[in-house]
Design an enzyme around this catalytic site. Sequence first.
Site, PDB file in Angstrom:
ATOM      1  N   LYS A  76      18.981  37.894  50.909  1.00 16.28           N
ATOM      2  CA  LYS A  76      19.832  37.259  49.908  1.00 16.28           C
ATOM      3  C   LYS A  76      19.111  37.041  48.582  1.00 16.28           C
ATOM      4  O   LYS A  76      19.713  37.125  47.520  1.00 16.28           O
ATOM      5  CB  LYS A  76      20.381  35.943  50.454  1.00 16.28           C
ATOM      6  CG  LYS A  76      21.377  36.176  51.586  1.00 16.28           C
ATOM      7  CD  LYS A  76      22.152  34.947  51.943  1.00 16.28           C
ATOM      8  CE  LYS A  76      23.217  35.269  52.979  1.00 16.28           C
ATOM      9  NZ  LYS A  76      23.994  34.105  53.384  1.00 16.28           N
ATOM     10  N   LYS A 156      25.458  44.082  58.740  1.00 13.46           N
ATOM     11  CA  LYS A 156      26.392  43.308  59.561  1.00 13.46           C
ATOM     12  C   LYS A 156      27.694  43.048  58.816  1.00 13.46           C
ATOM     13  O   LYS A 156      27.741  43.046  57.582  1.00 13.46           O
ATOM     14  CB  LYS A 156      25.754  41.990  59.994  1.00 13.46           C
ATOM     15  CG  LYS A 156      25.635  40.940  58.901  1.00 13.46           C
ATOM     16  CD  LYS A 156      25.217  39.604  59.496  1.00 13.46           C
ATOM     17  CE  LYS A 156      25.218  38.517  58.419  1.00 13.46           C
ATOM     18  NZ  LYS A 156      24.932  37.182  58.969  1.00 13.46           N
ATOM     19  N   LYS A 159      31.640  37.920  55.711  1.00 11.25           N
ATOM     20  CA  LYS A 159      32.754  37.412  54.917  1.00 11.25           C
ATOM     21  C   LYS A 159      32.475  37.528  53.423  1.00 11.25           C
ATOM     22  O   LYS A 159      33.399  37.607  52.618  1.00 11.25           O
ATOM     23  CB  LYS A 159      33.018  35.944  55.266  1.00 11.25           C
ATOM     24  CG  LYS A 159      33.613  35.728  56.640  1.00 11.25           C
ATOM     25  CD  LYS A 159      33.896  34.268  56.907  1.00 11.25           C
ATOM     26  CE  LYS A 159      32.619  33.449  56.982  1.00 11.25           C
ATOM     27  NZ  LYS A 159      32.868  32.048  57.339  1.00 11.25           N
TER      28      LYS A 159
END
Length: 290
Positions: A76, A156, A159
């Site tokens: 991230k 993966k 959302k």
Amino acid sequence: MYSIVDLHSITQPQDPQVLRDNIMDMAASLLACGIDPTRSILFQQSQVSEHAELSWILGCLTSMPRLRHLPQWKMKSKQKNEGSVGLYTYPVLQAADILLYKSTHVPVGEDQIQHLELAQDLARIFNNQYGEFFPEPRALLSGTRKVKSLRDPSSKMSKSDPQRFSAVFLTDTPDDIALKIRRAVTDFTSEVTYEPDTRPGVSNLVSMHAAVSGQTIEGVIRLAEGMDTGQYKNMVAEAIIKKLQPIRLEIQRLRADQGYLESLLAQGAEKARSLAAPVMKEVRKLLGFY
């Protein structure tokens, strides 16, 4: 214990009203998926202040290099060039979420194993320094350890993925699901096989099919015999729709009763605090705060 982790969510910028709605959406989703509030405690993390307090204490036992090598920070922070302090230390808060209730087992996806290992390490460090207190939590892994993105099966399903067709949501309509599965990335081989290393796209569909139908990988491969991937996608879409349609309708029903959800979360927070408070009282005593 089922915690809606709103403190974790603010490691990314959040619109306050959207966050309020998301909290209610998550509560409704968990209930619609079968969480029974008479047998479980469903609560909002931020309403139990002991989470943040224990996180600070555990943070004082955690080295910076230990956090720097965790996969979520590397991924991230790379996406954003740099990340916030909250993003950097959120695995410590995650450890606090677990240890605060002296949890013994934690259901996780494969990508969270290293974060659970941090919780185990911190339990050991605390116990070595202050005496045996926290159990070392163990992972509970389902047969489907990781669901991959429909558009990029090397990563993966998430959302927060900006690609519209990458993830299936519990609230998707049957038409939405059918379209997303039709557009799922596969390859140029028509036969349906399960080979995650060499055919990740098709293998992801097989894994999802097995998960929603309750069958084995081998079982769904047998069902797909003689089909090409285009035909198989229709079968997968039908299985996912069959599983998610009742959940979607139940989410809609629950979301229409905001008062019920708010009351349930308030009751859950009260129950969670009744468990967390005595643990934190003992932690403060062990540290020498009184």
